[in-house]
Design a protein around this motif. Structure first.
Motif, PDB file in Angstrom:
ATOM      1  N   ASP A 173       0.831  -1.208   0.000  1.00 45.83           N
ATOM      2  CA  ASP A 173       0.000   0.000   0.000  1.00 45.83           C
ATOM      3  C   ASP A 173       0.864   1.255   0.000  1.00 45.83           C
ATOM      4  O   ASP A 173       0.573   2.219  -0.711  1.00 45.83           O
ATOM      5  CB  ASP A 173      -0.935   0.012   1.210  1.00 45.83           C
ATOM      6  N   LEU A 174       1.942   1.232   0.796  1.00 47.76           N
ATOM      7  CA  LEU A 174       2.854   2.381   0.811  1.00 47.76           C
ATOM      8  C   LEU A 174       3.581   2.499  -0.522  1.00 47.76           C
ATOM      9  O   LEU A 174       3.706   3.601  -1.069  1.00 47.76           O
ATOM     10  CB  LEU A 174       3.870   2.241   1.951  1.00 47.76           C
ATOM     11  N   ASP A 175       4.057   1.371  -1.049  1.00 47.71           N
ATOM     12  CA  ASP A 175       4.728   1.392  -2.350  1.00 47.71           C
ATOM     13  C   ASP A 175       3.829   2.039  -3.398  1.00 47.71           C
ATOM     14  O   ASP A 175       4.260   2.892  -4.168  1.00 47.71           O
ATOM     15  CB  ASP A 175       5.079  -0.034  -2.810  1.00 47.71           C
ATOM     16  N   GLU A 176       2.563   1.641  -3.392  1.00 49.27           N
ATOM     17  CA  GLU A 176       1.644   2.168  -4.402  1.00 49.27           C
ATOM     18  C   GLU A 176       1.341   3.650  -4.176  1.00 49.27           C
ATOM     19  O   GLU A 176       1.204   4.410  -5.132  1.00 49.27           O
ATOM     20  CB  GLU A 176       0.355   1.352  -4.455  1.00 49.27           C
ATOM     21  N   ARG A 177       1.268   4.053  -2.930  1.00 52.21           N
ATOM     22  CA  ARG A 177       1.048   5.471  -2.635  1.00 52.21           C
ATOM     23  C   ARG A 177       2.200   6.308  -3.202  1.00 52.21           C
ATOM     24  O   ARG A 177       1.980   7.367  -3.796  1.00 52.21           O
ATOM     25  CB  ARG A 177       0.908   5.690  -1.129  1.00 52.21           C
ATOM     26  N   TYR A 178       3.426   5.820  -3.076  1.00 52.45           N
ATOM     27  CA  TYR A 178       4.581   6.541  -3.607  1.00 52.45           C
ATOM     28  C   TYR A 178       4.579   6.523  -5.142  1.00 52.45           C
ATOM     29  O   TYR A 178       4.929   7.517  -5.784  1.00 52.45           O
ATOM     30  CB  TYR A 178       5.883   5.964  -3.056  1.00 52.45           C
ATOM     31  N   ALA A 179       4.171   5.409  -5.733  1.00 50.45           N
ATOM     32  CA  ALA A 179       4.075   5.339  -7.202  1.00 50.45           C
ATOM     33  C   ALA A 179       3.032   6.339  -7.706  1.00 50.45           C
ATOM     34  O   ALA A 179       3.246   7.025  -8.715  1.00 50.45           O
ATOM     35  CB  ALA A 179       3.723   3.924  -7.646  1.00 50.45           C
ATOM     36  N   GLN A 180       1.914   6.435  -6.989  1.00 53.53           N
ATOM     37  CA  GLN A 180       0.864   7.400  -7.362  1.00 53.53           C
ATOM     38  C   GLN A 180       1.376   8.834  -7.229  1.00 53.53           C
ATOM     39  O   GLN A 180       1.030   9.697  -8.037  1.00 53.53           O
ATOM     40  CB  GLN A 180      -0.389   7.201  -6.501  1.00 53.53           C
ATOM     41  N   ALA A 181       2.224   9.092  -6.235  1.00 45.59           N
ATOM     42  CA  ALA A 181       2.816  10.427  -6.087  1.00 45.59           C
ATOM     43  C   ALA A 181       3.688  10.755  -7.302  1.00 45.59           C
ATOM     44  O   ALA A 181       3.697  11.890  -7.769  1.00 45.59           O
ATOM     45  CB  ALA A 181       3.639  10.512  -4.802  1.00 45.59           C
ATOM     46  N   GLY A 182       4.385   9.759  -7.801  1.00 47.98           N
ATOM     47  CA  GLY A 182       5.189   9.962  -9.004  1.00 47.98           C
ATOM     48  C   GLY A 182       4.315  10.264 -10.207  1.00 47.98           C
ATOM     49  O   GLY A 182       4.611  11.172 -10.997  1.00 47.98           O
TER      50      GLY A 182
END
Length: 188
Positions: A173-182
Protein backbone atom coordinates in the motif's frame (compact mmCIF):
# COMPACT_ATOMS: atom_id res chain seq x y z
CA UNK A 1 70.01 -45.28 -38.26
CA UNK A 2 70.80 -41.57 -38.68
CA UNK A 3 70.34 -39.41 -35.62
CA UNK A 4 67.44 -36.99 -35.52
CA UNK A 5 67.87 -33.56 -34.19
CA UNK A 6 65.11 -32.56 -31.74
CA UNK A 7 63.12 -29.52 -32.81
CA UNK A 8 62.23 -27.07 -30.07
CA UNK A 9 58.59 -26.24 -29.33
CA UNK A 10 59.22 -22.68 -30.45
CA UNK A 11 60.51 -23.80 -33.85
CA UNK A 12 57.55 -26.14 -34.33
CA UNK A 13 55.16 -23.23 -33.60
CA UNK A 14 56.98 -20.93 -36.02
CA UNK A 15 57.01 -23.54 -38.80
CA UNK A 16 53.34 -24.42 -38.19
CA UNK A 17 52.37 -20.74 -38.15
CA UNK A 18 54.19 -20.11 -41.44
CA UNK A 19 52.43 -23.09 -43.04
CA UNK A 20 49.03 -21.81 -41.89
CA UNK A 21 49.81 -18.34 -43.27
CA UNK A 22 50.63 -19.79 -46.69
CA UNK A 23 47.45 -21.90 -46.78
CA UNK A 24 45.36 -18.95 -45.52
CA UNK A 25 46.76 -16.63 -48.18
CA UNK A 26 45.86 -19.15 -50.86
CA UNK A 27 42.29 -19.45 -49.60
CA UNK A 28 41.81 -15.68 -49.35
CA UNK A 29 43.26 -15.19 -52.83
CA UNK A 30 40.93 -17.84 -54.28
CA UNK A 31 37.86 -16.34 -52.60
CA UNK A 32 38.81 -12.83 -53.69
CA UNK A 33 39.40 -13.95 -57.28
CA UNK A 34 36.06 -15.76 -57.40
CA UNK A 35 34.22 -12.76 -55.92
CA UNK A 36 35.76 -10.40 -58.45
CA UNK A 37 34.74 -12.66 -61.35
CA UNK A 38 31.12 -13.06 -60.19
CA UNK A 39 28.63 -11.50 -62.59
CA UNK A 40 25.49 -12.34 -60.65
CA UNK A 41 26.06 -9.90 -57.79
CA UNK A 42 22.82 -8.65 -56.25
CA UNK A 43 22.51 -4.87 -56.00
CA UNK A 44 21.74 -3.41 -52.58
CA UNK A 45 18.02 -3.00 -51.97
CA UNK A 46 16.68 0.55 -51.85
CA UNK A 47 14.73 1.58 -48.75
CA UNK A 48 11.01 1.01 -49.06
CA UNK A 49 8.61 3.60 -47.67
CA UNK A 50 5.59 2.28 -45.77
CA UNK A 51 2.19 3.71 -46.63
CA UNK A 52 0.46 5.91 -44.08
CA UNK A 53 -2.27 3.35 -43.34
CA UNK A 54 0.37 0.81 -42.30
CA UNK A 55 1.74 2.91 -39.45
CA UNK A 56 0.67 3.59 -35.90
CA UNK A 57 1.73 6.33 -33.54
CA UNK A 58 2.29 6.08 -29.84
CA UNK A 59 3.08 8.54 -27.11
CA UNK A 60 5.99 8.04 -24.74
CA UNK A 61 7.22 9.95 -21.72
CA UNK A 62 10.38 11.94 -22.21
CA UNK A 63 13.41 11.06 -20.12
CA UNK A 64 12.93 14.33 -18.24
CA UNK A 65 9.31 13.49 -17.42
CA UNK A 66 10.22 9.95 -16.35
CA UNK A 67 12.97 11.33 -14.11
CA UNK A 68 10.56 13.89 -12.63
CA UNK A 69 8.06 11.12 -11.81
CA UNK A 70 10.71 8.85 -10.31
CA UNK A 71 12.15 11.69 -8.23
CA UNK A 72 8.67 12.62 -6.93
CA UNK A 73 7.99 9.00 -5.90
CA UNK A 74 11.38 8.71 -4.19
CA UNK A 75 10.90 12.06 -2.43
CA UNK A 76 7.49 10.97 -1.11
CA UNK A 77 9.03 7.79 0.30
CA UNK A 78 11.99 9.61 1.82
CA UNK A 79 9.62 12.13 3.45
CA UNK A 80 8.07 9.16 5.27
CA UNK A 81 11.50 7.77 6.15
CA UNK A 82 11.22 4.81 3.73
CA UNK A 83 14.05 3.36 1.65
CA UNK A 84 12.69 2.31 -1.73
CA UNK A 85 13.61 1.86 -5.35
CA UNK A 86 11.56 3.48 -8.12
CA UNK A 87 11.38 2.47 -11.78
CA UNK A 88 9.64 4.14 -14.70
CA UNK A 89 9.06 2.13 -17.87
CA UNK A 90 7.77 3.33 -21.22
CA UNK A 91 4.69 2.10 -23.09
CA UNK A 92 6.63 -0.91 -24.34
CA UNK A 93 7.80 -1.89 -20.87
CA UNK A 94 11.38 -0.72 -21.42
CA UNK A 95 13.00 0.87 -18.40
CA UNK A 96 13.51 4.61 -18.86
CA UNK A 97 14.84 5.47 -15.40
CA UNK A 98 15.43 3.68 -12.11
CA UNK A 99 16.37 5.30 -8.83
CA UNK A 100 17.53 3.25 -5.87
CA UNK A 101 17.10 5.21 -2.67
CA UNK A 102 19.78 5.21 0.00
CA UNK A 103 19.45 2.05 2.05
CA UNK A 104 16.90 0.36 -0.25
CA UNK A 105 17.10 -3.43 -0.22
CA UNK A 106 18.73 -5.26 -3.12
CA UNK A 107 15.47 -6.95 -4.11
CA UNK A 108 13.66 -3.64 -4.44
CA UNK A 109 15.39 -2.61 -7.68
CA UNK A 110 14.07 -5.49 -9.80
CA UNK A 111 10.74 -5.56 -7.99
CA UNK A 112 10.15 -1.89 -8.83
CA UNK A 113 10.88 -2.54 -12.53
CA UNK A 114 8.55 -5.54 -12.62
CA UNK A 115 5.74 -3.65 -10.89
CA UNK A 116 6.09 -0.77 -13.38
CA UNK A 117 6.07 -3.24 -16.29
CA UNK A 118 2.97 -4.96 -14.92
CA UNK A 119 1.12 -1.65 -14.41
CA UNK A 120 1.75 -0.42 -17.95
CA UNK A 121 1.03 -3.84 -19.50
CA UNK A 122 -2.48 -3.97 -18.06
CA UNK A 123 -3.03 -0.21 -17.67
CA UNK A 124 -4.07 -0.76 -14.08
CA UNK A 125 -2.63 -0.34 -10.60
CA UNK A 126 -0.88 -3.54 -9.53
CA UNK A 127 -2.97 -3.68 -6.34
CA UNK A 128 -6.05 -4.17 -8.54
CA UNK A 129 -4.25 -6.75 -10.65
CA UNK A 130 -3.18 -8.68 -7.54
CA UNK A 131 -6.87 -9.15 -6.72
CA UNK A 132 -7.41 -10.79 -10.13
CA UNK A 133 -5.06 -13.63 -9.22
CA UNK A 134 -7.88 -15.34 -7.32
CA UNK A 135 -9.76 -15.82 -10.61
CA UNK A 136 -6.72 -16.27 -12.85
CA UNK A 137 -3.76 -17.61 -10.84
CA UNK A 138 -1.71 -18.24 -13.99
CA UNK A 139 -1.31 -14.48 -14.53
CA UNK A 140 1.63 -14.58 -12.14
CA UNK A 141 3.47 -16.87 -14.58
CA UNK A 142 3.77 -14.18 -17.27
CA UNK A 143 7.48 -13.31 -17.55
CA UNK A 144 8.57 -9.95 -16.18
CA UNK A 145 5.41 -9.30 -14.17
CA UNK A 146 4.90 -8.90 -10.44
CA UNK A 147 1.39 -8.86 -9.06
CA UNK A 148 2.04 -7.00 -5.82
CA UNK A 149 0.80 -3.53 -4.91
CA UNK A 150 3.23 -0.77 -5.85
CA UNK A 151 2.76 -0.17 -9.56
CA UNK A 152 0.80 2.66 -11.16
CA UNK A 153 0.06 3.26 -14.83
CA UNK A 154 0.44 6.64 -16.50
CA UNK A 155 -1.99 7.44 -19.31
CA UNK A 156 -2.37 10.04 -22.02
CA UNK A 157 -5.59 10.34 -24.01
CA UNK A 158 -6.86 7.17 -22.33
CA UNK A 159 -3.93 5.02 -23.42
CA UNK A 160 -1.07 3.79 -21.24
CA UNK A 161 2.21 5.62 -21.88
CA UNK A 162 4.27 4.52 -18.87
CA UNK A 163 4.30 2.59 -15.63
CA UNK A 164 5.80 3.59 -12.30
CA UNK A 165 6.85 0.91 -9.86
CA UNK A 166 7.99 1.31 -6.26
CA UNK A 167 9.34 -1.41 -4.00
CA UNK A 168 10.96 -1.58 -0.60
CA UNK A 169 8.45 0.02 1.76
CA UNK A 170 7.07 -2.22 4.52
CA UNK A 171 3.79 -2.67 2.61
CA UNK A 172 2.52 -2.68 -0.93
CA UNK A 173 0.00 0.00 0.00
CA UNK A 174 2.85 2.38 0.81
CA UNK A 175 4.73 1.39 -2.35
CA UNK A 176 1.64 2.17 -4.40
CA UNK A 177 1.05 5.47 -2.64
CA UNK A 178 4.58 6.54 -3.61
CA UNK A 179 4.07 5.34 -7.20
CA UNK A 180 0.86 7.40 -7.36
CA UNK A 181 2.82 10.43 -6.09
CA UNK A 182 5.19 9.96 -9.00
CA UNK A 183 2.31 9.75 -11.47
CA UNK A 184 0.64 12.81 -9.94
CA UNK A 185 3.82 14.84 -10.43
CA UNK A 186 3.36 14.49 -14.18
CA UNK A 187 -0.01 16.24 -14.02
CA UNK A 188 1.46 19.36 -12.41
Amino acid sequence: MPSRKKTSGRNRVLVGGAALAVVGAGVVGTVAANAADSTDAVPAAAPVAARGGELTQSTHLSVDAATKAARAALDAAEKDGRQVSVAVVDRNGNTVVTLRGDGAGPQSYESAERKAYTAVSWNAPTSELAKRLAQAPNLKDIPGTLFLAGGAPVTAKGAPVAGIGVAGAPSGDLDERYAQAGAAALGR
